[in-house]
Design a protein around this motif. Structure first.
Motif, PDB file in Angstrom:
ATOM      1  N   ASN A  44      18.828  45.241  42.673  1.00  0.00           N
ATOM      2  CA  ASN A  44      19.169  43.982  43.343  1.00  0.00           C
ATOM      3  C   ASN A  44      19.391  42.854  42.340  1.00  0.00           C
ATOM      4  OD1 ASN A  44      19.195  44.895  45.985  1.00  0.00           O
ATOM      5  ND2 ASN A  44      16.986  44.654  46.205  1.00  0.00           N
ATOM      6  N   GLN A  45      18.586  42.813  41.298  1.00  0.00           N
ATOM      7  CA  GLN A  45      18.775  41.796  40.252  1.00  0.00           C
ATOM      8  C   GLN A  45      20.114  41.972  39.551  1.00  0.00           C
ATOM      9  OE1 GLN A  45      15.382  42.246  37.714  1.00  0.00           O
ATOM     10  NE2 GLN A  45      13.976  41.218  39.133  1.00  0.00           N
ATOM     11  N   GLU A  46      20.454  43.210  39.220  1.00  0.00           N
ATOM     12  CA  GLU A  46      21.731  43.477  38.556  1.00  0.00           C
ATOM     13  C   GLU A  46      22.901  43.132  39.469  1.00  0.00           C
ATOM     14  OE1 GLU A  46      22.426  44.499  35.415  1.00  0.00           O
ATOM     15  OE2 GLU A  46      20.290  44.272  34.992  1.00  0.00           O
ATOM     16  N   TYR A  47      22.765  43.412  40.739  1.00  0.00           N
ATOM     17  CA  TYR A  47      23.828  43.140  41.710  1.00  0.00           C
ATOM     18  C   TYR A  47      24.122  41.642  41.791  1.00  0.00           C
ATOM     19  CZ  TYR A  47      26.387  43.066  46.104  1.00  0.00           C
ATOM     20  OH  TYR A  47      27.342  42.881  47.059  1.00  0.00           O
ATOM     21  N   GLN A  48      23.094  40.819  41.628  1.00  0.00           N
ATOM     22  CA  GLN A  48      23.263  39.365  41.716  1.00  0.00           C
ATOM     23  C   GLN A  48      24.119  38.825  40.565  1.00  0.00           C
ATOM     24  OE1 GLN A  48      22.378  37.755  44.400  1.00  0.00           O
ATOM     25  NE2 GLN A  48      21.480  39.639  45.184  1.00  0.00           N
ATOM     26  N   HIS A  49      24.253  39.546  39.469  1.00  0.00           N
ATOM     27  CA  HIS A  49      25.026  39.084  38.307  1.00  0.00           C
ATOM     28  C   HIS A  49      26.534  39.154  38.532  1.00  0.00           C
ATOM     29  CE1 HIS A  49      21.638  38.486  35.671  1.00  0.00           C
ATOM     30  NE2 HIS A  49      21.183  39.694  35.962  1.00  0.00           N
ATOM     31  N   PHE A  50      26.971  39.941  39.490  1.00  0.00           N
ATOM     32  CA  PHE A  50      28.396  40.131  39.711  1.00  0.00           C
ATOM     33  C   PHE A  50      28.871  39.226  40.842  1.00  0.00           C
ATOM     34  CE2 PHE A  50      26.891  44.033  37.810  1.00  0.00           C
ATOM     35  CZ  PHE A  50      27.794  44.195  36.781  1.00  0.00           C
ATOM     36  N   PRO A  51      29.882  38.408  40.577  1.00  0.00           N
ATOM     37  CA  PRO A  51      30.375  37.509  41.625  1.00  0.00           C
ATOM     38  C   PRO A  51      31.128  38.287  42.711  1.00  0.00           C
ATOM     39  CG  PRO A  51      31.786  37.367  39.702  1.00  0.00           C
ATOM     40  CD  PRO A  51      30.625  38.261  39.332  1.00  0.00           C
ATOM     41  N   VAL A  52      31.120  37.739  43.901  1.00  0.00           N
ATOM     42  CA  VAL A  52      31.854  38.340  45.006  1.00  0.00           C
ATOM     43  C   VAL A  52      33.328  38.032  44.803  1.00  0.00           C
ATOM     44  CG1 VAL A  52      32.201  38.345  47.491  1.00  0.00           C
ATOM     45  CG2 VAL A  52      29.905  38.089  46.558  1.00  0.00           C
ATOM     46  N   GLN A  53      34.159  39.057  44.855  1.00  0.00           N
ATOM     47  CA  GLN A  53      35.584  38.866  44.643  1.00  0.00           C
ATOM     48  C   GLN A  53      36.308  38.948  45.975  1.00  0.00           C
ATOM     49  OE1 GLN A  53      36.701  41.896  41.885  1.00  0.00           O
ATOM     50  NE2 GLN A  53      35.764  40.879  40.148  1.00  0.00           N
ATOM     51  N   THR A  54      37.212  38.018  46.175  1.00  0.00           N
ATOM     52  CA  THR A  54      38.030  38.081  47.378  1.00  0.00           C
ATOM     53  C   THR A  54      39.198  39.029  47.115  1.00  0.00           C
ATOM     54  OG1 THR A  54      39.302  36.162  46.659  1.00  0.00           O
ATOM     55  CG2 THR A  54      37.437  35.747  48.122  1.00  0.00           C
ATOM     56  N   PRO A  55      39.608  39.776  48.112  1.00  0.00           N
ATOM     57  CA  PRO A  55      40.701  40.728  47.894  1.00  0.00           C
ATOM     58  C   PRO A  55      42.015  40.015  47.570  1.00  0.00           C
ATOM     59  CG  PRO A  55      39.879  40.852  50.157  1.00  0.00           C
ATOM     60  CD  PRO A  55      39.085  39.827  49.446  1.00  0.00           C
ATOM     61  N   SER A  56      42.757  40.565  46.641  1.00  0.00           N
ATOM     62  CA  SER A  56      44.051  39.993  46.279  1.00  0.00           C
ATOM     63  C   SER A  56      45.111  40.483  47.254  1.00  0.00           C
ATOM     64  CB  SER A  56      44.431  40.420  44.861  1.00  0.00           C
ATOM     65  OG  SER A  56      44.728  41.803  44.836  1.00  0.00           O
ATOM     66  N   PHE A  57      46.304  39.950  47.115  1.00  0.00           N
ATOM     67  CA  PHE A  57      47.422  40.368  47.959  1.00  0.00           C
ATOM     68  C   PHE A  57      47.655  41.874  47.832  1.00  0.00           C
ATOM     69  CE2 PHE A  57      51.931  41.485  48.096  1.00  0.00           C
ATOM     70  CZ  PHE A  57      52.179  41.247  49.440  1.00  0.00           C
ATOM     71  N   LEU A  58      47.584  42.385  46.598  1.00  0.00           N
ATOM     72  CA  LEU A  58      47.829  43.817  46.391  1.00  0.00           C
ATOM     73  C   LEU A  58      46.746  44.669  47.029  1.00  0.00           C
ATOM     74  CD1 LEU A  58      49.108  43.855  42.713  1.00  0.00           C
ATOM     75  CD2 LEU A  58      50.426  44.114  44.808  1.00  0.00           C
ATOM     76  N   ASP A  59      45.491  44.207  46.977  1.00  0.00           N
ATOM     77  CA  ASP A  59      44.414  44.961  47.612  1.00  0.00           C
ATOM     78  C   ASP A  59      44.642  45.083  49.108  1.00  0.00           C
ATOM     79  OD1 ASP A  59      43.043  45.298  45.219  1.00  0.00           O
ATOM     80  OD2 ASP A  59      41.925  43.430  45.471  1.00  0.00           O
ATOM     81  N   GLU A  60      45.158  44.024  49.711  1.00  0.00           N
ATOM     82  CA  GLU A  60      45.387  44.039  51.147  1.00  0.00           C
ATOM     83  C   GLU A  60      46.668  44.798  51.516  1.00  0.00           C
ATOM     84  OE1 GLU A  60      45.321  39.962  52.285  1.00  0.00           O
ATOM     85  OE2 GLU A  60      43.176  39.767  51.930  1.00  0.00           O
ATOM     86  N   ALA A  61      47.686  44.745  50.666  1.00  0.00           N
ATOM     87  CA  ALA A  61      48.968  45.368  50.976  1.00  0.00           C
ATOM     88  C   ALA A  61      48.997  46.863  50.645  1.00  0.00           C
ATOM     89  CB  ALA A  61      50.082  44.661  50.209  1.00  0.00           C
ATOM     90  N   TYR A  62      48.127  47.333  49.779  1.00  0.00           N
ATOM     91  CA  TYR A  62      48.165  48.723  49.329  1.00  0.00           C
ATOM     92  C   TYR A  62      48.043  49.737  50.474  1.00  0.00           C
ATOM     93  CZ  TYR A  62      47.081  53.014  46.851  1.00  0.00           C
ATOM     94  OH  TYR A  62      47.088  54.297  46.400  1.00  0.00           O
ATOM     95  N   PRO A  63      47.070  49.596  51.390  1.00  0.00           N
ATOM     96  CA  PRO A  63      46.981  50.614  52.456  1.00  0.00           C
ATOM     97  C   PRO A  63      48.262  50.732  53.284  1.00  0.00           C
ATOM     98  CG  PRO A  63      45.007  49.284  52.405  1.00  0.00           C
ATOM     99  CD  PRO A  63      45.989  48.638  51.467  1.00  0.00           C
ATOM    100  N   ALA A  64      48.890  49.598  53.585  1.00  0.00           N
ATOM    101  CA  ALA A  64      50.123  49.648  54.377  1.00  0.00           C
ATOM    102  C   ALA A  64      51.260  50.286  53.583  1.00  0.00           C
ATOM    103  CB  ALA A  64      50.512  48.244  54.818  1.00  0.00           C
ATOM    104  N   ALA A  65      51.294  50.043  52.286  1.00  0.00           N
ATOM    105  CA  ALA A  65      52.376  50.570  51.449  1.00  0.00           C
ATOM    106  C   ALA A  65      52.248  52.073  51.230  1.00  0.00           C
ATOM    107  CB  ALA A  65      52.386  49.854  50.107  1.00  0.00           C
ATOM    108  N   THR A  66      51.065  52.613  51.362  1.00  0.00           N
ATOM    109  CA  THR A  66      50.874  54.039  51.101  1.00  0.00           C
ATOM    110  C   THR A  66      50.896  54.881  52.366  1.00  0.00           C
ATOM    111  OG1 THR A  66      48.473  53.748  51.180  1.00  0.00           O
ATOM    112  CG2 THR A  66      49.545  53.647  49.009  1.00  0.00           C
ATOM    113  N   ARG A  67      51.030  54.259  53.521  1.00  0.00           N
ATOM    114  CA  ARG A  67      51.114  55.012  54.767  1.00  0.00           C
ATOM    115  C   ARG A  67      52.417  55.795  54.840  1.00  0.00           C
ATOM    116  NH1 ARG A  67      50.351  50.635  58.845  1.00  0.00           N
ATOM    117  NH2 ARG A  67      49.091  49.572  57.362  1.00  0.00           N
ATOM    118  N   LYS A  68      52.376  56.901  55.529  1.00  0.00           N
ATOM    119  CA  LYS A  68      53.561  57.721  55.728  1.00  0.00           C
ATOM    120  C   LYS A  68      54.521  56.961  56.654  1.00  0.00           C
ATOM    121  CE  LYS A  68      54.767  62.422  56.953  1.00  0.00           C
ATOM    122  NZ  LYS A  68      54.261  63.707  57.451  1.00  0.00           N
ATOM    123  N   PRO A  69      55.801  56.895  56.314  1.00  0.00           N
ATOM    124  CA  PRO A  69      56.739  56.159  57.164  1.00  0.00           C
ATOM    125  C   PRO A  69      56.851  56.782  58.547  1.00  0.00           C
ATOM    126  CG  PRO A  69      57.893  57.225  55.348  1.00  0.00           C
ATOM    127  CD  PRO A  69      56.441  57.480  55.160  1.00  0.00           C
ATOM    128  N   GLY A  70      57.057  55.935  59.541  1.00  0.00           N
ATOM    129  CA  GLY A  70      57.175  56.403  60.917  1.00  0.00           C
ATOM    130  C   GLY A  70      58.541  57.018  61.177  1.00  0.00           C
TER     131      GLY A  70
END
Length: 80
Positions: A44-70
């Protein structure tokens, strides 16, 4: 023919830990005492040292980009 009825009941992590603490000494294994809680505190102490990162545009867009086309997308690709 004899039947075996097993009792299925929900088990929480706390119940599971208590269950293991009762079983392990009978097998000759050592049970963690204070060492286990010290490890959790350290983690828990070690975990507190790492800041919380907000997802970037690429993190959010990646799942949609890798889906099989309809079907519609494949049909358009075949027509062009």
């Amino acid at each position: 023919m004899p039947t075996c009825h097993l009792a299925i009941r929900p088990m929480s992590i706390r119940n599971y830990i208590e269950h293991l603490d009762r079983i392990l000494p009978t097998t000759g294994e050592k049970v963690l005492g204070r060492q286990g809680t010290q490890a959790a505190e350290k983690a828990n102490q070690e975990y507190q040292h790492f800041p919380v990162q907000t997802p970037s545009f690429l993190d959010e867009a990646y799942p949609a980009a890798t889906r099989k086309p309809g079907k519609a997308a494949r049909k358009r690709a075949m027509e062009s």
